[in-house]
Design an enzyme around this catalytic site. Structure first.
Site, PDB file in Angstrom:
ATOM      1  N   LYS A  48       0.843  -1.194   0.000  1.00  0.00           N
ATOM      2  CA  LYS A  48       0.000   0.000   0.000  1.00  0.00           C
ATOM      3  C   LYS A  48       0.884   1.253   0.000  1.00  0.00           C
ATOM      4  CE  LYS A  48      -3.829  -2.371   2.195  1.00  0.00           C
ATOM      5  NZ  LYS A  48      -4.459  -2.806   3.441  1.00  0.00           N
ATOM      6  N   GLN A  92      -5.031  -1.757   9.569  1.00  0.00           N
ATOM      7  CA  GLN A  92      -4.822  -3.068   8.937  1.00  0.00           C
ATOM      8  C   GLN A  92      -5.405  -4.182   9.819  1.00  0.00           C
ATOM      9  OE1 GLN A  92      -3.396  -3.625   5.810  1.00  0.00           O
ATOM     10  NE2 GLN A  92      -4.090  -5.705   6.152  1.00  0.00           N
ATOM     11  N   ASP A 115     -11.489   2.667   4.037  1.00  0.00           N
ATOM     12  CA  ASP A 115     -11.846   1.276   3.715  1.00  0.00           C
ATOM     13  C   ASP A 115     -13.360   1.091   3.568  1.00  0.00           C
ATOM     14  OD1 ASP A 115      -9.796  -0.524   3.282  1.00  0.00           O
ATOM     15  OD2 ASP A 115      -9.399  -0.860   5.412  1.00  0.00           O
TER      16      ASP A 115
END
Ligand code: NDP
Length: 278
Positions: A48, A92, A115
């Protein structure tokens, strides 16, 4: 049979994002928090960060030790929520067992939830209101569109019902007017259901979930799974060599859905930045 080239479509999307980023007053900024030293998470976080660099998006990765308490993690998120220079926040997953993922995700400011996992975004998606769409489902829909697959009137089967992949992709397919069936571990005869499908999305996390005898001629097959084969190589949920000859289109693993997830993360970061300054 055609292979859906996720790398190519993702590169095109990244180029589009990079061009828009170049026109921004400042670089959009994605902050990523990773707790503990899960090796798979470390790889995802590194990828990422690299992807951000390649498109001009600023990335800050905050690595916290595995013994970080939930209160400490919530405090770190509160700091990022209050930081005007941060546009997107990603925690994460998975988190260590002693931390509630639900509480942590809900603590991210809705307008920075890159997200799309925050309850506010989940509700908005299911109520068809504007929202940040989770990256993997969004990427899957973009792949279908890029290859001219029109879900309207088609029978779509999603294998998996997680909040991250299965449920949101089923909702997006439904919104695109497919007739959607969601399967899971208690589905009585999975093969009988998948054999009826024009579009199959496999998101189970188990290699070998979808075999050739479970697919009808001409189906479009999207493989979300990221698994390790016994020989250590990366593989999906679909038995590729078995299914590919029957499929009209199929995604490979790697090189299918994975690159789209990252490209959509970049797009979501840019979109959150743009929304904040509109
Ligand atoms: P979860 O483990 O949260 O969910 C898996 C789902 O699949 C569950 O609903 C489960 O059913 C169902 N399932 C598992 N085994 C079977 C089976 N044999 N038959 C039918 N249904 C089954 O996983 P995620 O949704 O988070 O992820 C799924 C996969 O996608 C993983 O391999 C993950 O690594 C990968 N992934 C890939 C991404 C990418 O960018 N390519 C991004 C995100 C995830 P039940 O609910 O009954 O337990």
């Amino acid at each position: 049979m055609g292979i859906i080239d996720g790398k190519k479509i993702a590169a095109e999307l990244r180029a589009e994002v990079a061009e828009k980023v170049a026109g921004c007053a400042r670089a959009p900024h994605l902050a990523v928090i990773v707790v503990g030293d899960d090796p798979a998470s470390a790889v995802y976080v590194r990828n990422k960060a690299r992807a951000c660099e390649s498109t001009g998006i600023r990335n800050t990765t905050i690595a916290l030790p595995a013994e970080t308490s939930e209160a400490e993690l919530l405090a770190a998120i509160a700091g990022l929520n209050a930081d005007d220079a941060v546009d997107g926040i990603l925690v994460q997953l998975p988190l260590p067992k002693h931390i509630s993922e639900e509480r942590v995700i809900a603590s991210i400011a809705l307008e920075k939830d890159v997200d799309g996992f925050h309850p506010g975004n989940v509700a908005a998606l299911f109520q068809k209101r504007p929202c940040t769409v989770p990256c993997t489902p969004k990427g899957i829909m973009k792949l279908l569109e890029a290859y001219g697959v029109e879900p309207k009137g088609k029978r779509a089967v999603v294998i998996g019902r997680s909040l991250i992949v299965g449920l949101p992709v089923a909702k997006l397919l439904l919104d695109a007017n497919a007739t959607v069936t969601i399967c899971h571990t208690r589905t009585a005869d999975l093969a009988a259901v998948t054999r009826e499908a024009d579009i199959i999305v496999a998101a189970t996390g188990h290699s070998g979930t979808l075999r050739g005898d479970m697919v009808r001629e001409g189906a479009v097959v999207i493989d979300v799974g990221i698994n390790r084969a016994p020989d250590g190589t990366l593989c999906g949920d679909v038995v590729f060599d078995d299914v590919a000859p029957k499929a009209s289109l199929i995604t490979p693993v790697p090189g299918g859905v994975g690159p789209m997830t990252i490209a959509c993360l970049l797009e979501n970061t840019l979109d959150l930045y743009l929304k904040r300054y509109q």
